[in-house]
Enzyme design. Structure first.
Site, short mmCIF file in Angstrom:
data_model
loop_
_atom_site.label_atom_id
_atom_site.label_comp_id
_atom_site.label_asym_id
_atom_site.label_seq_id
_atom_site.Cartn_x
_atom_site.Cartn_y
_atom_site.Cartn_z
N GLY A 289 2.32 -14.69 21.60
CA GLY A 289 2.22 -13.29 21.22
C GLY A 289 1.13 -13.05 20.19
N LYS B 96 -4.37 -18.98 15.98
CA LYS B 96 -3.08 -18.34 15.72
C LYS B 96 -3.30 -17.19 14.75
CE LYS B 96 1.66 -19.22 14.17
NZ LYS B 96 2.63 -20.24 13.83
N GLY C 34 0.48 -9.21 16.56
CA GLY C 34 -0.49 -10.23 16.97
C GLY C 34 -1.14 -10.95 15.80
N ARG D 292 -6.12 -24.20 15.38
CA ARG D 292 -5.27 -25.38 15.44
C ARG D 292 -5.47 -26.14 16.75
NH1 ARG D 292 0.95 -22.99 15.84
NH2 ARG D 292 0.74 -22.11 17.91
N ASP E 65 11.41 -22.89 22.45
CA ASP E 65 9.99 -22.51 22.56
C ASP E 65 9.16 -23.17 21.46
OD1 ASP E 65 11.76 -20.54 21.23
OD2 ASP E 65 9.89 -19.71 20.50
#
Ligand code: AMP
Ligand code: MG
Length: 585
Positions: A171, A192, A205, A262, A339
């Protein structure tokens, strides 16, 4: 003494649901300084930029400009169907693994808040000087796309806090591409905090500075502790305002957006498979599994009739290992949803994690986790829960017979974990060979630590620094954690038993024991107060403490002068007790 014995034997059974484990081969995959035996080295200054880097690559061989750096998305795009719908609007996505999604540039001015030279040069083959360029700020925050990049957001689902949560997905993360480095490794680059995707649900976001500093520092620190983890290359902060209600108390504040670049060998999670099984997309499930096995489990032959079973067995084993390694350094992930559990069994998605200070199996780092579902002592059981969900996701591609066998494999998880924990704690105590009372010695110590609320990291570290004679005499000058522990009424009983046990180790001296123990018991971990202090400064655009922590935590087993001066191995300051960490990020 008899009654305490019984309590302690029980404590081990309970503790083995929780205890840390790690072992001699601890630092596999970590940098060469991870296992340094030079315990008293003063601050290691960054090496002069001379001819060779630590990777034995000449600095001039490194890539000097970002327009020579290229990634590839071909493998993933060719392997899987891509979402037919375009655009970053929120929707339910079916029949694909990825959606194309362009990052949303952060509002400037942008600043480079932190960079990992180890990742930049050692993994990405880049001269660290490129990170000082304006270009880097844009490439590493989503404002400009690397050559070869087709940014993707991954569709996955997951069980959150015990319940199926449906579609989740990236997301606020964008996969940028794979980089094949000169060592022959393939790494997946991901941003991220880089803006909305089809999976943003009600989110914006973005990621804020505090959570991004924590992810950057902790993932790098975990690597140098020898724990399998994603890595962080850089942290870029912006002036973009983001609204957050940090403690879900109605107190909404503006914070600033940040992006972490990352890396992982793969970002696939248990939830990546779960969503496909839940939506009965079985061909795609098989396709993803085959891909993961072919790319990341080279020892499993693609023609093996039981390959999914072998894959499951490997993940069961490696998940037990990973949680054991978390426990060995007192790490609580905080949000162990499916997740957030990697199929490669690496630590991913750093949020409200915490390193346990006073030893307490009920330690819960995430103040939003009211029920303590993800307490440190529950992690092993939660691992089992997540593996059950993995098995559920695999079931459509397993025969009845294979499903039965998979259930048997899962039954073995507890044993694997307990054996691992036992090995790890033995190593933490410098015990060689196997003696009947080893479990008891470990359980006895943990029980005393719990009773006296002794600091987890420093108790083991100081046990590694104390000589047999000092331990015998109770001479703990400046050893605050052992001082605390020694207040226990059975402390001298334990010391006697422990010293007798180590005295029976053939060809082993006290200093051998200390050396071994110092290499598995870190002196520095990223305590909340340390991260918080660095974050407060970072929010004022002073990134010096982020850099200092990053540097010190790159050699967590080596005593360092600046770390000592900063109090990183001292009793945590009083204000640390009031610190809270929530899920808000
Ligand atoms: P996490 O607990 O951080 O692993 O996130 C769980 C899910 O929420 C994932 O699907 C994330 O992508 C999503 N998520 C978390 N924060 C945001 C955000 N600010 N904007 C959009 N999605 C988010
Ligand atoms: Mg996550």
């Amino acid at each position: 003494m008899r009654s305490i014995c019984r309590v302690l034997v029980f404590a081990l059974a309970a503790a083995s649901c929780f205890t840390p484990v790690h072992v001699p081969e601890f630092c596999q995959g970590a940098g060469p300084d991870c296992h340094s035996h030079d315990d008293t080295a003063s601050d290691s200054q960054p090496p002069p930029r001379t001819v060779k880097s630590r990777w034995n690559i000449s600095v001039s061989d490194l890539i000097q400009a970002l327009d020579q750096f290229r990634v590839s998305c071909k493998k993933l795009i060719e392997a899987f169907p891509i979402d037919e719908v375009d655009g970053n609007f929120v929707r339910t996505v079916k029949n694909c693994i990825f959606s194309k999604s362009i990052p949303t540039p952060l509002k400037g001015p942008l600043r480079l808040a932190a960079v990992s030279e180890d990742v930049i040069t050692g993994i990405l083959d880049l001269d660290v000087a490129v990170t000082q360029s304006e270009d880097f700020l844009h490439y590493a925050s989503g404002g400009r796309l690397l050559i070869g990049s087709v940014p993707l957001a991954h569709r996955y689902g997951g069980h959150q806090f015990g319940y199926w949560a449906g579609q989740l997905g990236d997301g606020r993360a964008h996969f940028l591409g794979q980089y094949s480095n000169r060592k022959g490794e393939i790494w997946e680059l991901q941003l991220k905090g880089s803006g909305k995707t089809p999976y943003s649900r009600s989110g914006d976001g973005r990621a804020v500075i505090r959570s991004s500093v924590r992810e950057f520092l902790c993932s790098e620190a975990m690597h140098f502790l020898g724990v399998p983890t994603s890595r962080a290359a850089s942290l870029i902060v912006s002036e973009e305002l983001v609204l957050r209600d940090q403690f879900y108390s109605g107190d909404v504040k503006t914070e600033r957006g940040a992006v972490v670049l990352r890396l992982a060998k793969s970002w696939f999670r248990i939830g990546s498979l779960e969503i496909l099984a839940q939506s009965a997309e079985i061909d795609l499930l098989r396709k993803l599994l085959n891909f993961v096995i072919d790319e990341h489990f080279p020892s499993i032959s693609s023609s093996h009739p039981d390959k999914y079973l072998v894959f499951f067995s490997t993940v069961v084993n490696e998940t037990a290992n990973l949680i054991g390694q978390w426990m060995s350094v007192g790490f609580a992930h905080g949000v162990c949803n499916t997740d957030n559990f990697s199929l490669l069994s690496i630590t991913i998605d750093y949020g409200p994690f915490g390193f346990m200070e006073s030893y307490n199996p009920n330690f819960v780092p995430n103040t939003s986790d009211d029920e303590g579902r993800y307490s440190i002592g529950a992690q092993a059981n939660v691992g089992l829960f997540n593996l059950e969900k993995l098995l559920g996701a695999l079931s459509p591609v397993l025969t009845q017979k294979q499903q039965k066998e998979a259930k048997m494999i899962l039954k073995g998880y507890v044993n694997i974990y307990q054996m691992r924990i036992h090995q790890i704690f033995k190593a933490k105590l410098g015990l060689l060979g196997e003696e009947e009372e080893d479990s008891y010695i470990i359980a006895f110590l943990l029980q005393m630590m719990e009773d006296t609320q002794s600091d987890f990291t420093m108790t083991f570290r100081q046990l590694s620094e104390v000589s047999d004679l000092q331990l015998h005499d109770g001479n703990f000058t400046q050893m605050w954690a052992l001082d605390d522990l020694s207040l226990h009424k059975h402390f001298t009983d334990w010391v006697r038993m422990y010293l007798l046990r180590v005295s029976r180790q053939r060809n082993d001296t006290g200093s051998d024991r200390q050396n071994r123990m110092r290499n598995v018991n870190p002196r520095y971990v990223l305590r909340n107060w340390m991260a918080e202090s660095a974050i407060r400064k970072a929010e004022m655009n002073d990134f010096s403490e982020v850099a200092q922590l990053h540097h010190i935590l790159s050699s967590p087993f080596v005593t360092q002068e600046t770390a000592e001066e900063a109090g990183y191995a001292a009793r945590p300051p009083l204000w640390a007790e009031r610190l809270k960490v929530s899920c808000s990020s």
